[in-house]
Every structure is written in structure tokens, then in C-alpha cells.
Design an enzyme around this catalytic site. Structure first.
Site, PDB file in Angstrom:
ATOM      1  CG  HIS A   1      -2.033  -0.939   0.963  1.00  0.00           C
ATOM      2  ND1 HIS A   1      -2.092  -2.176   1.319  1.00  0.00           N
ATOM      3  CD2 HIS A   1      -3.418  -0.707   0.591  1.00  0.00           C
ATOM      4  CE1 HIS A   1      -3.307  -2.577   0.779  1.00  0.00           C
ATOM      5  NE2 HIS A   1      -4.223  -1.655   0.459  1.00  0.00           N
ATOM      6  N   GLY A   2       2.192   1.238   0.449  1.00  0.00           N
ATOM      7  CA  GLY A   2       2.726   2.421   0.581  1.00  0.00           C
ATOM      8  C   GLY A   2       4.133   2.222   1.150  1.00  0.00           C
TER       9      GLY A   2
END
Length: 469
Positions: free
Chosen positions: A324-325
Site C-alpha cells: 500500500h505504500g
């Protein structure tokens, strides 16, 4: 180009009409490729080269895997695909994260390193189309899928504009064969698509975008607000990210239907889940099943000792968080869900036996999920910790004033109505308006459109949250 933009509302009907004017399948596929490149290039045409290169690499690898029978060479071809795809993803998405973490690690031991970070622009959708092309290569390697000889169809599969930027992450076994088949316009399918588009826009504009200024304000000023406001901020973010991401998925699935394609479901009312395990069967389904099939099961899955099963579950959730990041907050978010998931996994045969406790389980599970969202939304672990400490251990109440002066009661009524309606349609995720009476159905359409006009705020950033992933 984004779904809730003026450009898209011009692009979509023009593309729709031109597409169905074409009768030849190959020309239709060519049109999809051109339209998809235009759709993506509207954001930044330079990164089209990455999509084209990824398409060439995996198409070539698939062809080589078809011809090669020697196991070691087949593994080498697969490894080349994995390294190239994850190499690009790692460079654009994680280079600065690893550099900064490396510097911090040496600073902890009293040594300073001089390593420069780079001003790297993250290509929109790279995490999504990278995983999509990888699944094709892996399935061909496993001989679960026959490699395609149609480069045009494969190109369309990779860049199909409705789901190119934020999913669902399609499998080649589902989407690719649809590019081989002759497609005929079906009125019923098109109507279903328009309903999903309308509902997706409602969730984006009325739910996600209207809550965004409140969530931003609370998370920016977390150290000044009372715990009641912090609790509200966490709950509102839960609805914001759901409205934003599931809204995108609805529009993507609906748009695909307009062009004669069926995509997999990506959300199935996750906030009605009774536990975290059920939540992950309903939230971002295309990603969770991807990790299940291409990470969890190859690691051994639930076969073997409990230690190995726990290890495999932890790995999947940590990687899912990191996907996700490039921030430790996402890794902690993944670990948080892993810790919640493990006891449920090992006690799955004993859970949910008492039906009257189900509503309490749903409320409790939603509250726990909201705690996890604090890590997801915060800029750093330290901020998340302070946020949670103030939320849980410094309980106080205050009347929250909306940053733009709107009445807060309107938002609580809105979310209550939204939850009730979602509960009513929870068995119809592909039909958000299952109202048989035509008059009532059209009244509902009018109310949805009116609410979008009422809540539309041109001052809000209208981009989708998952574009950054």
C-alpha cells in the site's frame, strides 16, 4: 484522467459510441488499447512507456515459457519477469523508503551516511498493472494458463482503462479470454453498468469527498482536538476510504459492462463483517486473493506446522501492508491485521456460533478496523501513537466545528442512511438499485443525483486515494 472529472464524462460516451460502431474484434481491441493509452496518458504520457515495456516483457516471457520444457530455463524466464516487474515497482515506489531507512539504521549506531534520495514521481496504477501482468506470467509458468499468441488482446488486457489505475487486479484467466470473444451490445448489461457507475459516483462524491475535509482537519490537528473528535476522525476516515475505493471499483466494473466485459467483484460490504478474517474476504478482494494464490499458498499455506502457518500469515499481511505504500505505517497496519487475524484463524470452527451476538460482533469488528485505519492514515508511526493515546487515554468531549462551517448532524444522518441502505442491498453487490417498483426506483435515482449535486464541492481534491498506491 479520473472517473469524476469533466474530461471523463466527455471521453466515456465518445469512446462508447465509437467502440460499438466497430464490428471487428481485433479493431475493437485496438481501439481499447488506444483509448486506454489516451486515458492513462492524460495524467502523464511519459509513463506509458512503462506499461508498454511491461506488456512486451510478459508477452515475450509467456511465449518463451510455452516453447521451453526444461525446468531450470522455465524458472529463469519466470525470474526475469519477476525481477523486471518488481524492479520497476521497487524503484519508483520504494527507492526513497529504503534509502531513508538505511540512513536511519546507521544513524541509530552513531554513523552518518550521505546517500541522496531522488525526486521520483510514482506512476499512477503501477502496483495494479504490475501485479496483473505478473499473475499472467506465473499462471503460464504453472501451466494453468495457455499463453496468448494475440499481442493486441494481451495489450488490451494489460491496459484496459476501467481498471488500469486502481483495479480490480484482474486475472488473465478471467479477463484475457473476453478479448478473444465476439462482443455484442447487451442493453441489460449496459443498464447494470450505468447503475454501478451512478452508485460509485455517489459513494465517491457524497460519502468520500464530503468527509475528506473533516478527516484532513482532524488528522492534521490531532494534537489539539479532544478524544471525541479523534474518534469521529477515525470513523469518518473508515467511511471515506471505503466510499473512495469501493466507489472506484463500482465505476470500473460498471464502465467495463458498457464495453461488454465482466470484472471480478472487489468489495462485498466489508463493514458488515463479524471479524477480521471475514473483513479480508470482503475488502479489496482482488488483492487479498492475489496474495493468497501467489504468496500464501506457494509458501505452504496452512499445510505443515502451526509455526509455518503463522509465519506465512504474517508474511502475507506484512507484504500486503507494504504494497500500500512506502511508509512504516502501512507495515504496522499490516502487522496489526495479522495479529487480529491469527486467533480467529485458529479458532475459526468455534466462532460465530451464537447468532444473536452477530450485531455486537459487527460493531466491535468495525471499531477495531477503525483503530487500524489510524495507522493507515497517519504520516508516521509516532503521529499514529499520539493520536491513539489521546483518543483512548485522554477522554474528553467537545463540539466539533466543521472547517467549512457545515452542520455535523447532516453528516451523521447521511452515514446512518447510507449504512441502512447498504444493509438492505448487501446481497446485491452487482445491483445497487434492486427496487422492483419502477416509480420508486426512479425516485431513488433522482435522490442520488440530487445528493451528488448538493454535496459536490469543487474545492476538494477529487483524485482517488488508491491512486497513490
Amino acid at each position: 484522467m479520473i472517473f469524476n472529472s469533466i474530461e471523463f464524462f466527455v471521453f466515456l460516451p465518445v469512446a462508447f459510441l465509437l467502440y460499438w460502431f466497430i464490428r471487428n474484434i481485433k479493431l475493437q481491441n485496438l481501439f481499447i488499447v488506444i483509448a486506454s493509452y489516451l486515458f492513462y496518458g492524460w495524467w502523464d504520457w511519459r509513463f506509458l512507456s512503462l506499461i508498454i515495456f511491461s506488456t512486451l516483457v510478459d508477452f515475450t516471457i509467456g511465449s518463451l515459457l510455452k516453447k521451453e520444457q526444461v525446468t531450470q530455463k522455465r524458472k529463469l524466464y519466470l525470474l526475469i519477469s519477476v525481477i523486471i516487474n518488481l524492479g520497476f515497482l521497487g524503484f519508483f515506489k520504494y527507492y526513497n523508503f529504503f534509502v531513508d531507512s538505511f540512513i536511519d539504521a546507521f544513524s541509530f549506531f552513531g554513523k552518518e551516511l550521505s546517500v541522496n534520495s531522488l525526486n521520483i514521481i510514482l506512476p499512477v496504477g503501477i502496483s495494479f498493472y504490475t501485479f496483473q501482468t505478473l499473475s499472467y506470467t506465473i499462471d503460464v509458468y504453472r501451466k494453468k494458463l495457455e499463453p496468448t499468441k494475440d499481442f493486441l488482446a494481451f495489450s488490451a488486457f494489460v491496459c484496459f482503462f476501467p481498471q488500469l489505475v486502481a483495479g480490480p487486479i484482474e486475472r488473465a484467466s478471467n479477463l484475457l479470454p473476453q478479448f478473444y470473444s465476439k462482443r455484442k451490445f447487451k442493453y441489460k448489461q449496459a443498464v447494470e453498468g450505468l447503475k454501478l457507475i451512478l452508485w460509485g459516483l455517489f459513494k465517491k462524491i457524497v460519502i468520500a469527498d464530503s468527509l475528506a475535509p473533516i478527516v484532513d482537519d482532524v488528522f492534521i490537528n490531532y494534537d489539539t482536538y479532544a478524544s471525541s473528535t479523534l474518534i469521529m476522525g477515525a470513523v469518518f476516515f473508515a467511511f471515506q476510504i471505503y466510499g473512495d475505493f469501493s466507489g472506484y471499483s463500482d465505476i470500473a466494473i460498471g464502465t467495463s459492462k458498457l464495453f461488454g466485459f465482466e470484472l471480478m467483484s472487489n468489495f462485498k460490504f466489508p463493514y458488515f463483517s463479524k471479524n477480521v478474517s471475514e473483513f479480508w474476504q470482503r475488502w479489496h478482494i482482488s488483492l487479498s486473493t492475489w496474495f493468497r494464490d501467489y504468496v500464501y499458498i506457494p509458501l505452504g499455506g496452512s499445510h505443515g506446522s502451526k509455526f509455518k502457518t503463522i509465519r506465512n500469515i504474517l508474511i502475507v499481511f506484512l507484504i500486503s501492508g507494504f504494497w500500500h505504500g512506502a511508509n512504516w505505517t502501512f507495515i504496522i497496519w499490516g502487522a496489526f491485521h495479522a495479529v487480529l487475524f491469527l486467533p480467529i484463524y485458529f479458532l475459526k470452527n468455534r466462532s460465530n456460533r451464537i447468532k444473536f451476538l452477530a450485531p455486537f460482533s459487527i460493531v466491535f469488528n468495525f471499531a477495531v478496523i477503525c483503530v487500524g485505519w489510524v495507522f493507515f492514515r497517519s504520516d508516521s508511526i509516532s503521529i499514529a501513537n499520539i493520536y491513539l493515546q489521546r483518543m483512548f487515554f485522554n477522554f474528553s468531549y467537545e463540539y466539533y466545528l466543521h472547517p467549512r462551517g457545515f452542520r455535523m448532524i447532516d453528516y451523521f444522518i447521511l452515514l446512518a442512511v447510507f449504512l441502512v441502505y447498504e444493509y438492505i442491498i448487501k446481497d446485491n453487490e452487482r445491483n445497487p438499485f434492486p427496487i422492483k417498483n419502477k416509480v420508486f426506483r426512479y425516485i431513488t435515482y433522482i435522490l442520488v443525483i440530487f445528493s451528488m449535486l448538493l454535496f459536490f464541492d469543487d474545492g476538494v481534491d477529487r483524485s482517488f486515494i488508491y491512486f497513490q498506491f
